[in-house]
Design a protein around this motif. Structure first.
Motif, PDB file in Angstrom:
ATOM      1  N   CYS A  48      49.388  43.757  45.217  1.00 32.57           N
ATOM      2  CA  CYS A  48      48.794  42.421  45.335  1.00 32.57           C
ATOM      3  C   CYS A  48      49.727  41.420  45.999  1.00 32.57           C
ATOM      4  N   ALA A 105      40.450  33.947  38.168  1.00 31.89           N
ATOM      5  CA  ALA A 105      41.264  35.025  38.730  1.00 31.89           C
ATOM      6  C   ALA A 105      40.387  36.027  39.477  1.00 31.89           C
ATOM      7  N   LYS A 106      39.162  36.252  38.960  1.00 26.82           N
ATOM      8  CA  LYS A 106      38.247  37.156  39.648  1.00 26.82           C
ATOM      9  C   LYS A 106      37.789  36.551  40.974  1.00 26.82           C
ATOM     10  N   ARG A 165      43.319  45.240  37.588  1.00 26.81           N
ATOM     11  CA  ARG A 165      43.253  44.502  36.328  1.00 26.81           C
ATOM     12  C   ARG A 165      42.365  43.281  36.515  1.00 26.81           C
ATOM     13  N   SER A 166      41.296  43.192  35.728  1.00 29.95           N
ATOM     14  CA  SER A 166      40.438  42.006  35.775  1.00 29.95           C
ATOM     15  C   SER A 166      39.734  41.879  34.429  1.00 29.95           C
ATOM     16  N   TYR A 167      39.554  40.651  33.993  1.00 27.25           N
ATOM     17  CA  TYR A 167      38.936  40.381  32.699  1.00 27.25           C
ATOM     18  C   TYR A 167      37.840  39.338  32.863  1.00 27.25           C
ATOM     19  N   GLU A 168      36.815  39.441  32.036  1.00 29.54           N
ATOM     20  CA  GLU A 168      35.706  38.494  32.094  1.00 29.54           C
ATOM     21  C   GLU A 168      36.130  37.103  31.638  1.00 29.54           C
ATOM     22  N   SER A 228      38.628  35.569  32.524  1.00 28.15           N
ATOM     23  CA  SER A 228      39.337  34.873  33.590  1.00 28.15           C
ATOM     24  C   SER A 228      38.488  34.882  34.862  1.00 28.15           C
ATOM     25  N   LYS A 229      37.501  33.985  34.893  1.00 33.43           N
ATOM     26  CA  LYS A 229      36.592  33.916  36.042  1.00 33.43           C
ATOM     27  C   LYS A 229      37.330  33.478  37.306  1.00 33.43           C
ATOM     28  N   SER A 264      49.685  40.988  37.215  1.00 35.65           N
ATOM     29  CA  SER A 264      48.501  40.408  37.838  1.00 35.65           C
ATOM     30  C   SER A 264      47.424  41.455  38.134  1.00 35.65           C
ATOM     31  N   CYS A 265      47.797  42.536  38.837  1.00 31.53           N
ATOM     32  CA  CYS A 265      46.775  43.507  39.249  1.00 31.53           C
ATOM     33  C   CYS A 265      46.827  44.809  38.449  1.00 31.53           C
ATOM     34  N   ARG A 267      40.284  36.935  43.791  1.00 34.41           N
ATOM     35  CA  ARG A 267      40.438  38.290  44.297  1.00 34.41           C
ATOM     36  C   ARG A 267      39.141  38.812  44.931  1.00 34.41           C
TER      37      ARG A 267
END
Length: 186
Positions: free
Chosen positions: A115, A146-147, A138-141, A143-144, A129-130, A150
């Motif tokens: 990243c 951050a999504k 790596r992504s979580y609901e 954290s809108k 981060s990734c 990316r």
């Protein structure tokens, strides 16, 4: 009446004992002061003198306890004739504010190869981060934002930006395109 006499006798006895404890016997003491540089010097002092009067503004320690400048030498537990008192340096600051910022000189995170952020933890060998080296990003609901950062279209889109044009032309490959004729309807 007998109870009142007994109570007054107790009060007098308690007052007598407390006055004995509060009274400090005045005596000359010879103490040794070990400075920061390691030199030892003898200091003559009175037991009723305060630490600040005898040692000045320097911070001193005896028996692992820091002695305040207003404490009397006779009241310090264990301090007697021939004892050694240690001088300690007084450091400026010492809080968690501006002075503490100068101590932050370790690098825990380096650049991530996937990243590009400085979030690759060098001891854990994992990007904060990734999630690299994990295959899944790596992504979580929760954290809108951050999504969104990316999402598709947020980078240079080296391949995807050519797709609309290629689709329009039917994904033709090889050969030369038909020549364009300017103003063909004249």
């Amino acid at each position: 009446l007998a109870q009142a006499k007994l109570g007054s006798r107790r009060c007098r006895r308690a007052a007598r004992h407390s006055s004995k404890r509060a009274r400090v016997v005045r005596a000359a003491m010879r103490l040794f002061l070990r400075t920061v540089s390691g030199e030892t010097s003898a200091v003559e002092a009175d037991s009723i003198a305060s630490v600040g009067e005898v040692f000045g503004k320097d911070a001193v320690v005896f028996g692992g306890v820091s002695l305040g400048p207003e404490a009397a030498l006779g009241e310090v537990p264990g301090l007697e004739y021939g004892a050694t008192v240690f001088e300690v340096p007084q450091l400026p600051g010492g809080g968690d504010g501006t002075e503490a910022m100068g101590k932050k000189n370790k690098h825990t995170h380096g650049l991530c190869v996937r990243c590009g952020k400085r979030s690759y933890h060098m001891q854990k060998k994992r990007c904060a981060s990734c999630g690299y080296p994990a295959k899944k990003m790596r992504s979580y609901e929760w954290s809108k934002k951050a999504k969104r950062r990316r999402a598709v279209g947020k980078g240079r889109m080296k391949h995807l930006k050519l797709m609309p044009r290629r689709f329009k032309n039917g994904f033709r490959e090889g050969g030369t395109p038909k020549p364009r004729t300017k103003n063909a309807k004249k």
